[in-house]
Write a protein that holds these residues in place. Sequence first.
Motif, PDB file in Angstrom:
ATOM      1  N   TYR A  76       0.527   1.851 -10.430  1.00 60.91           N
ATOM      2  CA  TYR A  76      -0.013   0.632  -9.845  1.00 60.91           C
ATOM      3  C   TYR A  76      -0.148  -0.474 -10.888  1.00 60.91           C
ATOM      4  CZ  TYR A  76      -1.020   3.009  -5.450  1.00 60.91           C
ATOM      5  OH  TYR A  76      -0.897   3.677  -4.262  1.00 60.91           O
ATOM      6  N   SER A  77      -0.429  -0.113 -12.114  1.00 64.70           N
ATOM      7  CA  SER A  77      -0.530  -1.130 -13.169  1.00 64.70           C
ATOM      8  C   SER A  77       0.810  -1.809 -13.409  1.00 64.70           C
ATOM      9  CB  SER A  77      -1.034  -0.486 -14.458  1.00 64.70           C
ATOM     10  OG  SER A  77      -0.155   0.549 -14.888  1.00 64.70           O
ATOM     11  N   VAL A  78       1.910  -1.018 -13.396  1.00 62.17           N
ATOM     12  CA  VAL A  78       3.248  -1.596 -13.560  1.00 62.17           C
ATOM     13  C   VAL A  78       3.600  -2.469 -12.359  1.00 62.17           C
ATOM     14  CG1 VAL A  78       5.692  -1.046 -13.853  1.00 62.17           C
ATOM     15  CG2 VAL A  78       3.959   0.361 -14.975  1.00 62.17           C
ATOM     16  N   LEU A  79       3.263  -2.003 -11.166  1.00 65.58           N
ATOM     17  CA  LEU A  79       3.516  -2.789  -9.963  1.00 65.58           C
ATOM     18  C   LEU A  79       2.779  -4.123 -10.012  1.00 65.58           C
ATOM     19  CD1 LEU A  79       4.534  -3.095  -7.030  1.00 65.58           C
ATOM     20  CD2 LEU A  79       2.528  -1.805  -6.304  1.00 65.58           C
ATOM     21  N   ALA A  80       1.499  -4.089 -10.393  1.00 61.15           N
ATOM     22  CA  ALA A  80       0.720  -5.323 -10.450  1.00 61.15           C
ATOM     23  C   ALA A  80       1.261  -6.283 -11.501  1.00 61.15           C
ATOM     24  CB  ALA A  80      -0.746  -4.985 -10.744  1.00 61.15           C
ATOM     25  N   ARG A  84       2.821  -9.957 -10.871  1.00 62.21           N
ATOM     26  CA  ARG A  84       2.173 -11.089 -11.536  1.00 62.21           C
ATOM     27  C   ARG A  84       3.200 -11.935 -12.272  1.00 62.21           C
ATOM     28  NH1 ARG A  84      -1.350  -8.417 -13.981  1.00 62.21           N
ATOM     29  NH2 ARG A  84      -0.546  -8.364 -16.114  1.00 62.21           N
ATOM     30  N   PHE A  85       4.160 -11.309 -12.946  1.00 57.94           N
ATOM     31  CA  PHE A  85       5.224 -12.044 -13.618  1.00 57.94           C
ATOM     32  C   PHE A  85       6.001 -12.890 -12.615  1.00 57.94           C
ATOM     33  CE2 PHE A  85       4.735  -9.514 -17.452  1.00 57.94           C
ATOM     34  CZ  PHE A  85       5.243 -10.343 -18.434  1.00 57.94           C
ATOM     35  N   GLN A  86       6.362 -12.295 -11.495  1.00 58.16           N
ATOM     36  CA  GLN A  86       7.186 -13.002 -10.521  1.00 58.16           C
ATOM     37  C   GLN A  86       6.414 -14.126  -9.832  1.00 58.16           C
ATOM     38  OE1 GLN A  86       8.816  -9.911  -8.003  1.00 58.16           O
ATOM     39  NE2 GLN A  86       9.317  -8.676  -9.797  1.00 58.16           N
TER      40      GLN A  86
END
Length: 352
Positions: A76-80, A84-86
Amino acid sequence: RWTKPFLLGAQDDLPDPPDEWRRITSKEETTVQDGIYYNPATGQISKFSETAAAITIQRNIRLCRDRDIFGPVPKYSVLAKALRFQKRAFDARRCLKEKRPVHRDLTGSPPVPDAPSLPDLINIALYAHCIELDRDEANFWYKKALECWADHPLVMRAHGLFLLATVPGGEETKEAFGDGVKDEPSAARSGRGEEDRDEKEARRRSKALSLLARADILDPDLRTFQDAHAYFFEWAAAYVNRYEPDASLNCALVYDHVRPLREEGSAEDQNRHRQKIINLGRAGRWYQRAALYASSLSSASAKISQDEHVQERSSAESEDRPSKDEVNESRRMLILSHRDAFHRRFAFLEDI
């Protein structure tokens, strides 16, 4: 699967019980949609029917097959962080087009009235390049980033990959190119127009490989490229644009032309060769996947009804632009050229 209980001893004359499963349901609501299955001869109970079991096995096999390409399921941290970058790239582009100051984060910090920063421009370019797959938009923002940060390794590496995705594959490698080296056009072309086109593509390929070679010198550890690789290139190919051939081609070019990513916690030179072989194998699979999706797009466009096909071609000719069939075919041929060039350069991978 039934195995003989240990208490029965080593008697081999006992026949195996029949493999017969019966479906039982209760009058009350159960949590299993298809009911419960049991074998009265062995006392086994299962919630899977034959169809559900087959579907589960096929799904697990596909997950194991794709894990080597797409990697493990993201946390979930990678997904968030990827989202956020996009989102920051999307918001920054909207602010710049509306000529408004760009907010640096989502915590309500005051706007910055100065010129856009490097993260703003490169994130916008990567968003258009990998997520939206809009080459004209990406080219516009890459040029803006190059005007201010032409010597930054992230800008050079991302722009070099973008240029490679717009020209057919060749036999050259970035190790053969230095600063300002130009590729010579091949001899004996049929027609001046084709020769000019091939010469232009050779110059673009030479520029792309030169940018990648310079980026390797300035950033050999890929510290500036790791976030772009994880949250734009791989994220787009594995999740956002999973069935788009251009997204798979972008990811294949990363593994093919960017130096291997080092494994976390490993020695600098111990796993370098091993990681290079792994990345080349991933590049080959991404190339194959891009070619498969491009062929499926060409086959789908060929199945359009005759009336729609004639109408599309007439509208394309009236607006002086290529039809959808021609665009899909050119994309397919470009991807196949990259795949074939990769196989010729690394034919030894077929024996590994």
